[in-house]
Design a protein around this motif. Structure first.
Motif, PDB file in Angstrom:
ATOM      1  N   HIS A   1     -64.786  31.358  -8.812  1.00 37.98           N
ATOM      2  CA  HIS A   1     -65.663  30.138  -8.229  1.00 37.98           C
ATOM      3  C   HIS A   1     -64.883  28.856  -8.864  1.00 37.98           C
ATOM      4  CE1 HIS A   1     -68.639  33.073  -7.274  1.00 37.98           C
ATOM      5  NE2 HIS A   1     -68.579  33.632  -8.412  1.00 37.98           N
ATOM      6  N   TYR A   2     -64.483  29.056 -10.114  1.00 34.76           N
ATOM      7  CA  TYR A   2     -63.783  27.823 -10.699  1.00 34.76           C
ATOM      8  C   TYR A   2     -62.331  27.516  -9.781  1.00 34.76           C
ATOM      9  CZ  TYR A   2     -66.276  27.842 -14.910  1.00 34.76           C
ATOM     10  OH  TYR A   2     -67.470  27.673 -15.819  1.00 34.76           O
ATOM     11  N   LEU A   3     -61.856  28.485  -9.127  1.00 39.92           N
ATOM     12  CA  LEU A   3     -60.462  28.428  -8.409  1.00 39.92           C
ATOM     13  C   LEU A   3     -61.006  27.667  -6.821  1.00 39.92           C
ATOM     14  CD1 LEU A   3     -57.620  28.979  -8.404  1.00 39.92           C
ATOM     15  CD2 LEU A   3     -58.042  30.997  -7.704  1.00 39.92           C
ATOM     16  N   ASP A   4     -62.099  28.319  -6.577  1.00 41.60           N
ATOM     17  CA  ASP A   4     -62.543  28.080  -5.150  1.00 41.60           C
ATOM     18  C   ASP A   4     -62.964  26.395  -5.130  1.00 41.60           C
ATOM     19  OD1 ASP A   4     -64.627  27.782  -2.828  1.00 41.60           O
ATOM     20  OD2 ASP A   4     -63.228  29.250  -2.449  1.00 41.60           O
ATOM     21  N   ILE A   5     -63.627  26.028  -5.996  1.00 44.53           N
ATOM     22  CA  ILE A   5     -64.189  24.658  -5.803  1.00 44.53           C
ATOM     23  C   ILE A   5     -63.190  23.458  -5.948  1.00 44.53           C
ATOM     24  CG2 ILE A   5     -66.407  25.296  -7.272  1.00 44.53           C
ATOM     25  CD1 ILE A   5     -65.482  23.723  -9.597  1.00 44.53           C
ATOM     26  N   ILE A   6     -62.008  23.857  -6.449  1.00 43.29           N
ATOM     27  CA  ILE A   6     -60.881  22.978  -6.268  1.00 43.29           C
ATOM     28  C   ILE A   6     -59.945  23.149  -5.227  1.00 43.29           C
ATOM     29  CG2 ILE A   6     -59.671  23.875  -8.291  1.00 43.29           C
ATOM     30  CD1 ILE A   6     -58.755  21.199  -9.025  1.00 43.29           C
ATOM     31  N   ARG A   7     -59.469  24.300  -5.212  1.00 36.31           N
ATOM     32  CA  ARG A   7     -58.317  24.998  -4.219  1.00 36.31           C
ATOM     33  C   ARG A   7     -58.901  24.511  -2.766  1.00 36.31           C
ATOM     34  NH1 ARG A   7     -56.399  30.936  -4.479  1.00 36.31           N
ATOM     35  NH2 ARG A   7     -58.518  31.254  -3.952  1.00 36.31           N
ATOM     36  N   ALA A   8     -60.099  24.882  -2.491  1.00 36.58           N
ATOM     37  CA  ALA A   8     -60.563  24.836  -0.831  1.00 36.58           C
ATOM     38  C   ALA A   8     -60.491  23.349  -0.546  1.00 36.58           C
ATOM     39  CB  ALA A   8     -62.065  25.347  -0.825  1.00 36.58           C
TER      40      ALA A   8
ATOM     41  N   ILE B   1     -51.168  26.946  -9.463  1.00 36.75           N
ATOM     42  CA  ILE B   1     -51.219  25.363 -10.319  1.00 36.75           C
ATOM     43  C   ILE B   1     -52.445  25.647 -10.983  1.00 36.75           C
ATOM     44  CG2 ILE B   1     -51.627  23.130 -10.009  1.00 36.75           C
ATOM     45  CD1 ILE B   1     -49.433  23.239  -7.609  1.00 36.75           C
ATOM     46  N   VAL B   2     -53.603  25.655 -10.394  1.00 38.69           N
ATOM     47  CA  VAL B   2     -54.896  25.711 -10.926  1.00 38.69           C
ATOM     48  C   VAL B   2     -55.180  27.034 -12.006  1.00 38.69           C
ATOM     49  CG1 VAL B   2     -57.496  25.817 -10.728  1.00 38.69           C
ATOM     50  CG2 VAL B   2     -55.880  24.879  -9.020  1.00 38.69           C
TER      51      VAL B   2
ATOM     52  N   ASN C   1     -52.743  28.308 -13.873  1.00 38.03           N
ATOM     53  CA  ASN C   1     -52.160  27.999 -14.857  1.00 38.03           C
ATOM     54  C   ASN C   1     -52.808  27.169 -15.773  1.00 38.03           C
ATOM     55  OD1 ASN C   1     -49.727  29.563 -14.036  1.00 38.03           O
ATOM     56  ND2 ASN C   1     -48.549  27.800 -13.155  1.00 38.03           N
ATOM     57  N   MET C   2     -53.391  26.508 -15.500  1.00 39.11           N
ATOM     58  CA  MET C   2     -54.080  25.527 -16.440  1.00 39.11           C
ATOM     59  C   MET C   2     -55.461  26.146 -16.884  1.00 39.11           C
ATOM     60  SD  MET C   2     -56.126  21.918 -15.420  1.00 39.11           S
ATOM     61  CE  MET C   2     -57.189  20.881 -16.613  1.00 39.11           C
ATOM     62  N   ILE C   3     -56.107  26.925 -16.104  1.00 35.30           N
ATOM     63  CA  ILE C   3     -57.388  27.684 -16.608  1.00 35.30           C
ATOM     64  C   ILE C   3     -56.826  28.596 -17.814  1.00 35.30           C
ATOM     65  CG2 ILE C   3     -59.070  29.276 -15.971  1.00 35.30           C
ATOM     66  CD1 ILE C   3     -59.271  27.835 -13.157  1.00 35.30           C
ATOM     67  N   SER C   4     -55.837  29.453 -17.532  1.00 40.00           N
ATOM     68  CA  SER C   4     -55.433  30.562 -18.427  1.00 40.00           C
ATOM     69  C   SER C   4     -54.903  30.011 -19.565  1.00 40.00           C
ATOM     70  CB  SER C   4     -54.319  31.315 -17.539  1.00 40.00           C
ATOM     71  OG  SER C   4     -53.082  30.780 -17.270  1.00 40.00           O
ATOM     72  N   ALA C   5     -54.083  28.947 -19.438  1.00 38.28           N
ATOM     73  CA  ALA C   5     -53.518  28.218 -20.571  1.00 38.28           C
ATOM     74  C   ALA C   5     -54.773  27.627 -21.426  1.00 38.28           C
ATOM     75  CB  ALA C   5     -52.642  26.916 -20.295  1.00 38.28           C
ATOM     76  N   SER C   6     -55.907  27.064 -20.964  1.00 39.80           N
ATOM     77  CA  SER C   6     -57.044  26.720 -21.676  1.00 39.80           C
ATOM     78  C   SER C   6     -57.561  27.924 -22.570  1.00 39.80           C
ATOM     79  CB  SER C   6     -58.006  26.085 -20.912  1.00 39.80           C
ATOM     80  OG  SER C   6     -57.473  24.932 -20.011  1.00 39.80           O
ATOM     81  N   ILE C   7     -57.830  29.034 -21.913  1.00 39.88           N
ATOM     82  CA  ILE C   7     -58.121  30.362 -22.596  1.00 39.88           C
ATOM     83  C   ILE C   7     -57.253  30.705 -23.755  1.00 39.88           C
ATOM     84  CG2 ILE C   7     -58.881  32.637 -22.274  1.00 39.88           C
ATOM     85  CD1 ILE C   7     -59.732  31.783 -19.217  1.00 39.88           C
ATOM     86  N   LEU C   8     -55.788  30.963 -23.355  1.00 40.62           N
ATOM     87  CA  LEU C   8     -54.973  31.562 -24.172  1.00 40.62           C
ATOM     88  C   LEU C   8     -54.678  30.611 -25.288  1.00 40.62           C
ATOM     89  CD1 LEU C   8     -52.664  33.478 -21.878  1.00 40.62           C
ATOM     90  CD2 LEU C   8     -54.652  34.345 -23.037  1.00 40.62           C
TER      91      LEU C   8
ATOM     92  N   HIS D   1     -47.624  17.454 -13.504  1.00 42.54           N
ATOM     93  CA  HIS D   1     -46.368  17.706 -13.037  1.00 42.54           C
ATOM     94  C   HIS D   1     -46.292  18.643 -11.956  1.00 42.54           C
ATOM     95  CE1 HIS D   1     -44.960  16.026 -16.989  1.00 42.54           C
ATOM     96  NE2 HIS D   1     -44.166  15.828 -16.224  1.00 42.54           N
ATOM     97  N   ASN D   2     -47.030  19.663 -12.063  1.00 40.72           N
ATOM     98  CA  ASN D   2     -47.273  20.807 -10.940  1.00 40.72           C
ATOM     99  C   ASN D   2     -47.823  20.132  -9.617  1.00 40.72           C
ATOM    100  OD1 ASN D   2     -46.051  22.974 -12.559  1.00 40.72           O
ATOM    101  ND2 ASN D   2     -48.120  23.535 -13.205  1.00 40.72           N
ATOM    102  N   LEU D   3     -48.396  19.196  -9.592  1.00 40.85           N
ATOM    103  CA  LEU D   3     -48.825  18.553  -8.461  1.00 40.85           C
ATOM    104  C   LEU D   3     -47.716  18.003  -7.401  1.00 40.85           C
ATOM    105  CD1 LEU D   3     -52.026  16.404  -9.416  1.00 40.85           C
ATOM    106  CD2 LEU D   3     -51.975  18.723  -8.046  1.00 40.85           C
ATOM    107  N   VAL D   4     -46.619  17.662  -7.897  1.00 35.76           N
ATOM    108  CA  VAL D   4     -45.355  17.521  -7.039  1.00 35.76           C
ATOM    109  C   VAL D   4     -45.066  18.408  -6.224  1.00 35.76           C
ATOM    110  CG1 VAL D   4     -42.790  17.261  -7.397  1.00 35.76           C
ATOM    111  CG2 VAL D   4     -44.267  16.232  -9.323  1.00 35.76           C
ATOM    112  N   ILE D   5     -45.258  19.862  -6.458  1.00 36.60           N
ATOM    113  CA  ILE D   5     -45.222  20.945  -5.591  1.00 36.60           C
ATOM    114  C   ILE D   5     -46.178  20.845  -4.515  1.00 36.60           C
ATOM    115  CG2 ILE D   5     -45.161  23.326  -5.329  1.00 36.60           C
ATOM    116  CD1 ILE D   5     -44.862  23.695  -8.232  1.00 36.60           C
ATOM    117  N   TYR D   6     -47.392  20.326  -4.889  1.00 33.08           N
ATOM    118  CA  TYR D   6     -48.511  20.539  -4.018  1.00 33.08           C
ATOM    119  C   TYR D   6     -48.259  19.243  -2.917  1.00 33.08           C
ATOM    120  CZ  TYR D   6     -53.112  18.848  -2.136  1.00 33.08           C
ATOM    121  OH  TYR D   6     -54.233  18.510  -1.262  1.00 33.08           O
ATOM    122  N   VAL D   7     -47.785  17.960  -3.451  1.00 37.18           N
ATOM    123  CA  VAL D   7     -47.315  16.930  -2.597  1.00 37.18           C
ATOM    124  C   VAL D   7     -46.308  17.511  -1.383  1.00 37.18           C
ATOM    125  CG1 VAL D   7     -46.538  14.504  -2.465  1.00 37.18           C
ATOM    126  CG2 VAL D   7     -48.082  15.153  -4.254  1.00 37.18           C
ATOM    127  N   ILE D   8     -45.389  18.103  -1.913  1.00 37.68           N
ATOM    128  CA  ILE D   8     -44.424  18.435  -1.136  1.00 37.68           C
ATOM    129  C   ILE D   8     -44.704  19.506  -0.139  1.00 37.68           C
ATOM    130  CG2 ILE D   8     -42.194  19.888  -1.004  1.00 37.68           C
ATOM    131  CD1 ILE D   8     -41.663  18.782  -3.647  1.00 37.68           C
TER     132      ILE D   8
END
Length: 291
Positions: free
Chosen positions: A243-250, A98-99, A101-108, A145-152
């Motif tokens: 490091h970007y992934l870890d600060i939000i995923r953890a 989920i994270v 997808n947001m990072i890579s889309a911001s780059i591409l 929208h993808n946070l729906v998966i996270y909540v489930i």
């Protein structure tokens, strides 16, 4: 009569006009003016989503379904390969995707943000940053929208039992990622508009970073193997996206977190914004001619 009396005194109108198009003041003004036009970029981002899923029954939730299916397939396969319990590994993979997808889309998409909006840039009298805010807001909507998966997932696998007050650190972490997405789109967007080879280079580099970032694997699994595998964990930490992934995923999955991830992200944020402001100061006025 002296010659000095015959010469008229110089006036302000006679002094040379100095353009301020390449100043930090104009660059910062572009960012402020663009943010002030939020009604424009908020509606444009929403129209982007509606247009992409026009005549679709469930609309942008197709992205949610695709992300959920991808996370489930990767989670089941790699949990077996790495010998990690599925109820532990699947939340790890899901939030990572989920994270990511947001990072890579911001780059591409950021590298092509001005090229994709050529018509609006040439016809609409607005700040260039409008297109940056539009892109970042669109990615935030997809993230929501993808946070729906996270909540489930947190209820299906009992992750909610591991969440504490420290899990709220995911909120400032998301804010940091958004702040970085803005400077990334500014910096890469400007230079990819001038040099069209940058976009395909970033596409290949992002694919490589996806493999090198601990999304489908964990640093703990490498450390447990010992030897050369444990040494490769240090190589993973060279990758800034880790490091970007870890600060939000953890915090989102209730794992412990080390402060050095935040220090690295904050340092990159400061350096990145410095480069973005330099690019905005020097090349902002040239972008309409490059698109």
């Amino acid at each position: 009569m002296s010659a000095s009396a015959l010469d008229p005194e110089p006036t302000a109108a006679d002094s040379p006009v100095v353009s301020d198009s390449q100043t930090f003041r104009r660059g910062l003004k572009d960012l402020r003016d663009g943010f002030a036009q939020r009604e424009l970029w908020l509606s444009l981002a929403w129209q982007d989503i509606k247009q992409r899923y026009r005549r679709s029954v469930i609309g942008p939730f197709w992205i949610t379904i695709a992300t959920g299916v991808q996370a489930t397939a990767i989670g089941i396969l790699y949990a077996a390969l790495l010998d990690i319990p599925l109820d532990e590994f699947l939340p790890y993979v899901t939030v990572g995707l989920i994270v990511w997808n947001m990072i890579s889309a911001s780059i591409l998409e950021g590298s092509e943000v001005f090229i994709a909006n050529e018509g609006l840039i040439k016809q609409l009298p607005s700040a260039l940053s409008v297109h940056i805010y539009r892109l970042v807001w669109r990615q935030l909507l997809f993230f929501a929208h993808n946070l729906v998966i996270y909540v489930i997932m947190i209820f299906a696998f009992g992750v909610w039992r591991d969440l504490t007050w420290t899990s709220l650190a995911a909120i400032p972490a998301l804010g940091l990622i958004v702040l970085n997405a803005v400077w990334v789109a500014i910096l890469f967007g400007i230079f990819a508009t001038r040099y069209r080879d940058i976009a395909p280079i970033l596409s290949s580099l992002t694919l490589l970073l996806f493999v090198l970032t601990p999304i489908m694997w964990t640093t703990q699994s490498l450390e447990a193997q010992g030897g050369q595998a444990a040494q490769r964990v240090k190589l993973a930490e060279i990758n800034p996206l880790f490091h970007y992934l870890d600060i939000i995923r953890a915090p989102m999955i209730g794992q412990d977190q080390q402060a050095y991830h935040w220090y690295i992200v904050l340092a990159i944020t400061v350096a990145g914004w410095g480069l973005a402001l330099l690019a905005l100061r020097k090349y902002r006025a040239r972008v309409p001619y490059w698109v």
